[in-house]
Design a protein around this motif. Structure first.
Motif, PDB file in Angstrom:
ATOM      1  N   ASN A 164       3.156  -2.271   4.099  1.00  0.00           N
ATOM      2  CA  ASN A 164       2.858  -0.863   3.830  1.00  0.00           C
ATOM      3  C   ASN A 164       3.980  -0.230   3.018  1.00  0.00           C
ATOM      4  O   ASN A 164       4.955  -0.884   2.650  1.00  0.00           O
ATOM      5  CB  ASN A 164       2.584  -0.096   5.129  1.00  0.00           C
ATOM      6  CG  ASN A 164       3.810  -0.038   6.026  1.00  0.00           C
ATOM      7  OD1 ASN A 164       4.935  -0.283   5.606  1.00  0.00           O
ATOM      8  ND2 ASN A 164       3.587   0.283   7.292  1.00  0.00           N
ATOM      9  N   ASN A 165       3.867   1.076   2.755  1.00  0.00           N
ATOM     10  CA  ASN A 165       4.812   1.712   1.836  1.00  0.00           C
ATOM     11  C   ASN A 165       6.226   1.790   2.387  1.00  0.00           C
ATOM     12  O   ASN A 165       7.184   1.885   1.619  1.00  0.00           O
ATOM     13  CB  ASN A 165       4.310   3.107   1.424  1.00  0.00           C
ATOM     14  CG  ASN A 165       4.043   3.993   2.618  1.00  0.00           C
ATOM     15  OD1 ASN A 165       3.904   3.536   3.747  1.00  0.00           O
ATOM     16  ND2 ASN A 165       3.939   5.285   2.376  1.00  0.00           N
ATOM     17  N   GLY A 220      -4.098   3.286   4.166  1.00  0.00           N
ATOM     18  CA  GLY A 220      -3.267   2.225   3.610  1.00  0.00           C
ATOM     19  C   GLY A 220      -2.870   1.204   4.650  1.00  0.00           C
ATOM     20  O   GLY A 220      -2.845  -0.007   4.379  1.00  0.00           O
ATOM     21  N   THR A 233      -3.627  -2.760   4.672  1.00  0.00           N
ATOM     22  CA  THR A 233      -2.594  -3.767   4.921  1.00  0.00           C
ATOM     23  C   THR A 233      -3.034  -4.752   5.985  1.00  0.00           C
ATOM     24  O   THR A 233      -2.885  -5.975   5.837  1.00  0.00           O
ATOM     25  CB  THR A 233      -1.280  -3.085   5.363  1.00  0.00           C
ATOM     26  OG1 THR A 233      -0.839  -2.191   4.338  1.00  0.00           O
ATOM     27  CG2 THR A 233      -0.194  -4.116   5.637  1.00  0.00           C
ATOM     28  N   SER A 238      -4.120   9.318   4.106  1.00  0.00           N
ATOM     29  CA  SER A 238      -4.145   8.215   3.142  1.00  0.00           C
ATOM     30  C   SER A 238      -3.221   7.087   3.583  1.00  0.00           C
ATOM     31  O   SER A 238      -3.488   5.908   3.331  1.00  0.00           O
ATOM     32  CB  SER A 238      -3.723   8.713   1.751  1.00  0.00           C
ATOM     33  OG  SER A 238      -4.688   9.592   1.223  1.00  0.00           O
ATOM     34  N   ASN A 239      -2.122   7.432   4.257  1.00  0.00           N
ATOM     35  CA  ASN A 239      -1.225   6.411   4.782  1.00  0.00           C
ATOM     36  C   ASN A 239      -1.910   5.603   5.880  1.00  0.00           C
ATOM     37  O   ASN A 239      -1.721   4.385   5.992  1.00  0.00           O
ATOM     38  CB  ASN A 239       0.048   7.055   5.314  1.00  0.00           C
ATOM     39  CG  ASN A 239       1.049   6.015   5.795  1.00  0.00           C
ATOM     40  OD1 ASN A 239       1.340   5.043   5.098  1.00  0.00           O
ATOM     41  ND2 ASN A 239       1.575   6.215   6.981  1.00  0.00           N
ATOM     42  N   THR A 279       0.852  -1.190   0.000  1.00  0.00           N
ATOM     43  CA  THR A 279       0.000   0.000   0.000  1.00  0.00           C
ATOM     44  C   THR A 279       0.884   1.235   0.000  1.00  0.00           C
ATOM     45  O   THR A 279       2.016   1.206   0.479  1.00  0.00           O
ATOM     46  CB  THR A 279      -0.922   0.051   1.231  1.00  0.00           C
ATOM     47  OG1 THR A 279      -0.122   0.144   2.425  1.00  0.00           O
ATOM     48  CG2 THR A 279      -1.812  -1.171   1.293  1.00  0.00           C
ATOM     49  N   THR A 280       0.343   2.335  -0.535  1.00  0.00           N
ATOM     50  CA  THR A 280       1.053   3.604  -0.496  1.00  0.00           C
ATOM     51  C   THR A 280       0.060   4.736  -0.300  1.00  0.00           C
ATOM     52  O   THR A 280      -1.057   4.702  -0.837  1.00  0.00           O
ATOM     53  CB  THR A 280       1.891   3.826  -1.771  1.00  0.00           C
ATOM     54  OG1 THR A 280       2.596   5.073  -1.662  1.00  0.00           O
ATOM     55  CG2 THR A 280       1.022   3.846  -3.022  1.00  0.00           C
ATOM     56  N   GLY A 281       0.457   5.735   0.457  1.00  0.00           N
ATOM     57  CA  GLY A 281      -0.379   6.900   0.719  1.00  0.00           C
ATOM     58  C   GLY A 281       0.354   7.842   1.651  1.00  0.00           C
ATOM     59  O   GLY A 281       1.273   7.425   2.371  1.00  0.00           O
TER      60      GLY A 281
END
Length: 248
Positions: free
Chosen positions: A139-140, A123, A127, A119-120, A113-115
């Motif tokens: 996650n990112n 994300g 996840t 948004s993170n 996931t990315t944000g």
């Protein structure tokens, strides 16, 4: 029904999960009410252990659990479809089917996931949901660690089974775009949740879900239901995936 919502709560042991799925299977086949003794026999458990499970989950007993499952299964399909139609601006049955097909196709691969900002946080929720559902999800932060490892130890080898879920209101957040471009270079499929279907992120993505669509996005606008809506949509999409998975 498969591994539907209430089976993913971490409250159920493996034996209890089998009890719930067993009851649901009888209901879905349209059988007459199945008694607790039959369920106990089918799962090699005592009726006492089933009653204890019911009470731990907040039901007075087996009958209340059975009635609850009957109502849930009767209404869940229509409810999820209406939820998705009301929340996704570009809703289409084919779009949902493509989402389910992508998860089936890449079930054994890695999910990222990315944000940025809120948004993170969304994300991270995605996840966690994917992980509970049995996917290998990161996650990112882990995405770049993984990419660096790939490039250092095996060269820039494409990971054809990976999927990245991107969340961005504007679809123009540069760190998110960088993650997506990097992921695409390595063979990842991109699933995006955004408010702008005409954004750079949307154009880079394989599947785009437009929520609360607008051409302008202001970070401070209140109320801002976008982030909550992404979570609701993702929950219903995962439920649809498991329904499709069981029917395949």
């Amino acid at each position: 029904m498969g591994d539907n919502y209430f089976l993913l709560t971490n409250l159920l042991s493996e034996d209890e999960r089998k009890v719930i799925t067993g009851i649901a299977a009888h209901i879905e086949r349209g059988e007459k009410r199945v008694g607790i003794q039959q369920i106990a026999n089918e799962n090699f458990l005592s009726t006492t252990s089933i009653v204890k499970m019911c009470k731990r989950l907040g039901f007075d007993g087996y009958s209340e659990l059975y009635y609850h499952l009957s109502r849930q299964l009767a209404s869940s399909g229509d409810r999820k479809a209406e939820n998705l139609k009301s929340l996704i601006d570009n809703y289409d049955d084919a779009l949902v089917e493509r989402f389910c097909a992508l998860l089936r196709e890449r079930r054994g691969g890695k999910m990222f996931t990315t944000g940025e900002g809120f948004s993170n946080i969304v994300g991270t929720y995605i996840t966690q949901r994917l992980s509970i559902c049995g996917f290998m999800a990161f996650n990112n932060v882990h995405f770049y660690d993984y990419m660096l490892f790939q490039e250092a130890h095996r060269g820039a080898v494409n990971d054809e089974a990976a999927v990245m879920f991107a969340v961005s209101q504007s679809g123009e957040t540069e760190p998110v775009l960088n993650d997506v471009r990097h992921a695409k270079q390595h063979g990842h499929k991109i699933v995006t949740f955004t408010r702008r279907g005409d954004s750079t992120l949307a154009q880079l993505s394989d599947l785009v879900f437009v929520l609360d669509g607008t051409k302008q996005t202001l970070a401070g606008s209140l109320p801002n239901p976008f982030f909550g809506h992404v979570i609701l949509v993702f929950e219903d999409l995962m439920a649809r995936y498991f329904e499709r998975k069981e029917s395949v």
